[in-house]
Motif scaffolding. Sequence first.
Motif, PDB file in Angstrom:
ATOM      1  N   SER A   1      73.781  61.937  73.184  1.00 59.07           N
ATOM      2  CA  SER A   1      72.450  60.988  73.230  1.00 59.07           C
ATOM      3  C   SER A   1      71.611  61.191  72.297  1.00 59.07           C
ATOM      4  CB  SER A   1      72.092  60.878  74.914  1.00 59.07           C
ATOM      5  OG  SER A   1      73.323  60.618  75.813  1.00 59.07           O
ATOM      6  N   THR A   2      70.916  60.171  71.879  1.00 58.23           N
ATOM      7  CA  THR A   2      69.663  60.115  71.057  1.00 58.23           C
ATOM      8  C   THR A   2      68.611  60.797  71.608  1.00 58.23           C
ATOM      9  OG1 THR A   2      69.078  57.898  71.649  1.00 58.23           O
ATOM     10  CG2 THR A   2      70.515  58.334  69.656  1.00 58.23           C
ATOM     11  N   LEU A   3      67.815  61.859  70.865  1.00 62.39           N
ATOM     12  CA  LEU A   3      66.613  62.445  71.233  1.00 62.39           C
ATOM     13  C   LEU A   3      65.360  61.823  70.855  1.00 62.39           C
ATOM     14  CD1 LEU A   3      67.014  64.588  73.144  1.00 62.39           C
ATOM     15  CD2 LEU A   3      69.020  64.310  71.651  1.00 62.39           C
ATOM     16  N   PRO A   4      64.077  61.955  71.445  1.00 62.80           N
ATOM     17  CA  PRO A   4      63.016  61.281  70.820  1.00 62.80           C
ATOM     18  C   PRO A   4      62.379  61.853  69.433  1.00 62.80           C
ATOM     19  CG  PRO A   4      62.240  62.970  72.548  1.00 62.80           C
ATOM     20  CD  PRO A   4      63.717  62.676  72.557  1.00 62.80           C
ATOM     21  N   PRO A   5      62.059  61.143  68.696  1.00 60.65           N
ATOM     22  CA  PRO A   5      61.563  61.510  67.444  1.00 60.65           C
ATOM     23  C   PRO A   5      60.248  62.604  67.344  1.00 60.65           C
ATOM     24  CG  PRO A   5      60.942  59.292  67.529  1.00 60.65           C
ATOM     25  CD  PRO A   5      61.791  59.669  68.684  1.00 60.65           C
ATOM     26  N   ASN A   6      59.532  62.372  68.371  1.00 62.42           N
ATOM     27  CA  ASN A   6      58.362  63.510  68.490  1.00 62.42           C
ATOM     28  C   ASN A   6      57.347  63.288  67.182  1.00 62.42           C
ATOM     29  OD1 ASN A   6      59.011  64.130  71.221  1.00 62.42           O
ATOM     30  ND2 ASN A   6      60.219  65.716  70.498  1.00 62.42           N
ATOM     31  N   ASN A   7      57.020  62.094  66.867  1.00 70.54           N
ATOM     32  CA  ASN A   7      56.205  61.865  65.667  1.00 70.54           C
ATOM     33  C   ASN A   7      56.896  62.175  64.389  1.00 70.54           C
ATOM     34  OD1 ASN A   7      54.145  61.115  67.381  1.00 70.54           O
ATOM     35  ND2 ASN A   7      53.600  63.087  67.705  1.00 70.54           N
ATOM     36  N   ARG A   8      58.273  62.466  64.364  1.00 69.98           N
ATOM     37  CA  ARG A   8      58.812  62.820  63.080  1.00 69.98           C
ATOM     38  C   ARG A   8      58.804  61.442  62.238  1.00 69.98           C
ATOM     39  NH1 ARG A   8      64.053  65.808  64.577  1.00 69.98           N
ATOM     40  NH2 ARG A   8      63.665  64.640  66.648  1.00 69.98           N
ATOM     41  N   VAL A   9      58.590  61.449  60.803  1.00 72.25           N
ATOM     42  CA  VAL A   9      58.601  60.108  60.117  1.00 72.25           C
ATOM     43  C   VAL A   9      59.999  60.151  59.373  1.00 72.25           C
ATOM     44  CG1 VAL A   9      57.741  58.821  58.291  1.00 72.25           C
ATOM     45  CG2 VAL A   9      56.188  60.200  59.763  1.00 72.25           C
ATOM     46  N   VAL A  10      60.612  59.021  59.623  1.00 73.99           N
ATOM     47  CA  VAL A  10      62.252  58.864  58.983  1.00 73.99           C
ATOM     48  C   VAL A  10      61.640  58.348  57.578  1.00 73.99           C
ATOM     49  CG1 VAL A  10      64.309  57.853  59.179  1.00 73.99           C
ATOM     50  CG2 VAL A  10      63.421  58.899  61.131  1.00 73.99           C
ATOM     51  N   LEU A  11      62.187  58.891  56.485  1.00 72.08           N
ATOM     52  CA  LEU A  11      62.012  58.742  55.175  1.00 72.08           C
ATOM     53  C   LEU A  11      63.276  57.579  54.892  1.00 72.08           C
ATOM     54  CD1 LEU A  11      60.523  61.742  53.610  1.00 72.08           C
ATOM     55  CD2 LEU A  11      59.155  59.902  54.598  1.00 72.08           C
ATOM     56  N   THR A  12      62.934  56.694  53.978  1.00 70.13           N
ATOM     57  CA  THR A  12      64.162  56.002  53.092  1.00 70.13           C
ATOM     58  C   THR A  12      64.176  55.994  51.822  1.00 70.13           C
ATOM     59  OG1 THR A  12      62.741  53.851  53.054  1.00 70.13           O
ATOM     60  CG2 THR A  12      63.906  54.294  55.249  1.00 70.13           C
ATOM     61  N   SER A  13      65.397  56.070  51.262  1.00 68.08           N
ATOM     62  CA  SER A  13      65.161  56.124  49.880  1.00 68.08           C
ATOM     63  C   SER A  13      65.150  54.988  49.080  1.00 68.08           C
ATOM     64  CB  SER A  13      66.719  56.879  49.320  1.00 68.08           C
ATOM     65  OG  SER A  13      67.617  55.839  49.886  1.00 68.08           O
ATOM     66  N   PHE A  14      65.147  53.800  49.884  1.00 69.81           N
ATOM     67  CA  PHE A  14      65.109  52.470  49.268  1.00 69.81           C
ATOM     68  C   PHE A  14      63.784  51.733  49.784  1.00 69.81           C
ATOM     69  CE2 PHE A  14      67.534  52.763  53.153  1.00 69.81           C
ATOM     70  CZ  PHE A  14      67.420  51.534  54.268  1.00 69.81           C
ATOM     71  N   SER A  15      63.667  50.636  49.360  1.00 69.55           N
ATOM     72  CA  SER A  15      62.621  49.713  49.793  1.00 69.55           C
ATOM     73  C   SER A  15      63.251  48.137  49.915  1.00 69.55           C
ATOM     74  CB  SER A  15      60.986  49.375  48.648  1.00 69.55           C
ATOM     75  OG  SER A  15      61.700  49.239  47.665  1.00 69.55           O
ATOM     76  N   GLU A  16      62.733  47.757  50.996  1.00 66.54           N
ATOM     77  CA  GLU A  16      63.315  46.179  51.175  1.00 66.54           C
ATOM     78  C   GLU A  16      63.056  45.223  49.744  1.00 66.54           C
ATOM     79  OE1 GLU A  16      65.501  45.619  53.155  1.00 66.54           O
ATOM     80  OE2 GLU A  16      65.373  47.458  54.634  1.00 66.54           O
ATOM     81  N   GLY A  17      64.079  44.622  49.503  1.00 67.03           N
ATOM     82  CA  GLY A  17      64.076  43.527  48.464  1.00 67.03           C
ATOM     83  C   GLY A  17      63.888  44.004  47.084  1.00 67.03           C
ATOM     84  N   SER A  18      64.233  45.067  47.061  1.00 72.05           N
ATOM     85  CA  SER A  18      64.470  45.942  45.674  1.00 72.05           C
ATOM     86  C   SER A  18      65.712  45.617  45.050  1.00 72.05           C
ATOM     87  CB  SER A  18      64.031  47.219  45.529  1.00 72.05           C
ATOM     88  OG  SER A  18      64.119  47.608  44.315  1.00 72.05           O
ATOM     89  N   LEU A  19      65.952  45.063  43.818  1.00 71.84           N
ATOM     90  CA  LEU A  19      67.384  44.901  43.290  1.00 71.84           C
ATOM     91  C   LEU A  19      68.049  46.185  43.200  1.00 71.84           C
ATOM     92  CD1 LEU A  19      69.390  43.082  42.067  1.00 71.84           C
ATOM     93  CD2 LEU A  19      68.221  43.246  39.978  1.00 71.84           C
TER      94      LEU A  19
END
Length: 381
Positions: A274-292
């Motif tokens: 089962s999923t666990l709490p992130p505890n203030n961890r920031v999930v990073l993304t390699s992409f930004s919305e709307g970028s071609l």
Amino acid sequence: MDWVALFFPLTVLLSRWIVVPAAEETYWTYTGLVGQSQWSTYFPECSGYSQSPIDVVTSQTKHDPTLSPLTPLGYSQHGNQPFSLYNNGHTVVIELPDWMGLRGLPWLYTAAQMHLHWGSGGPGHGGSEHTIDGESTDAELHLVHYNSDLYPNISTAMTKENGLAVLGILIETGPENNQAFDNILNYLGRVRHADQKVFIPAFNIEALLPGNMWRYYRYKGSLTTPPCDQTVLWTLFQERISISQAQLLKLETSLYSSREEEPDKMLLQDNYRSTLPPNNRVVLTSFSEGSLKDLSSGEVTAIVVGVMCGCVGLAVIIRFIVKTIRSTSSWDVLPSIRPTPMPRANMSEKQNEQKQDVALSLTSGAGGPKEEPLSSLKAEP
């Protein structure tokens, strides 16, 4: 008093010496007496602050432009060496050759193994470990790598900082059969029981990966099974891969978590944490919305095909217009200014009159007799 003071710490040390080996030999399960809720009792790291899996809340992720696309090294170069397929009682494991690895991470990571997590009950009943915005999929594939720049093997790396890198791939059910997964699923019958192992033909591991490997989530976490070491750099791809309903059924019903000699057969199902709490961890993304550049491969293909079709259509229209203009005379295009044709008879009379005028002009100009007026003529006597 001295003996009492000495006896107490010795008792504590002795008890810890006894408990630790017992914990390492504990056969854990996903449910039951040593299920997920009891893991931390026997494996203290499982109650840590940075555990996996987690639910990725997309509205709380952060785009990191420094994250580069991942490039698999040697995944398609399987050669003639067979792979090892192993039922460890918790999942099915495929051991990977050490010439496979990953580029695009802070260090070089060498491939070690891959395994699967799934549920029960068919499509729509969950089975993945990670979720995105609370939504699970039917299964999940993990490819485990160790930091070969810093550590000699996976056993050492799994307990060290930045020791492991795991690729997480969400699997959903679709209408078509995934031929790449048949390289695994077709051999599950040979390792039906726990501790059974068999060699299978090598195949292209890269065929299991999503087409878009530059669109992913990144966070620091742990192994999702005991001992839950918090040494994993997770990469969870946004694009999912698809298998057929028949393939999912085979995955859910082919294996047992019990050994062959055990009288009570237990299907190996619902082997996800089962999923666990992130505890203030920031999930990073390699992409930004709307970028071609961050569109999926399917979206990019659709855009390119659409643009090409538009250009071809425009070229056809322009060519048709030019061809039409060239094949039409200027008089046909501008009929209002076209002169009325003159009849042949009228043209001949006019030409005759013009010839006579010319002849008279030539005669008078050459000094010939001039015509005198009638008033100048007198009658002779």
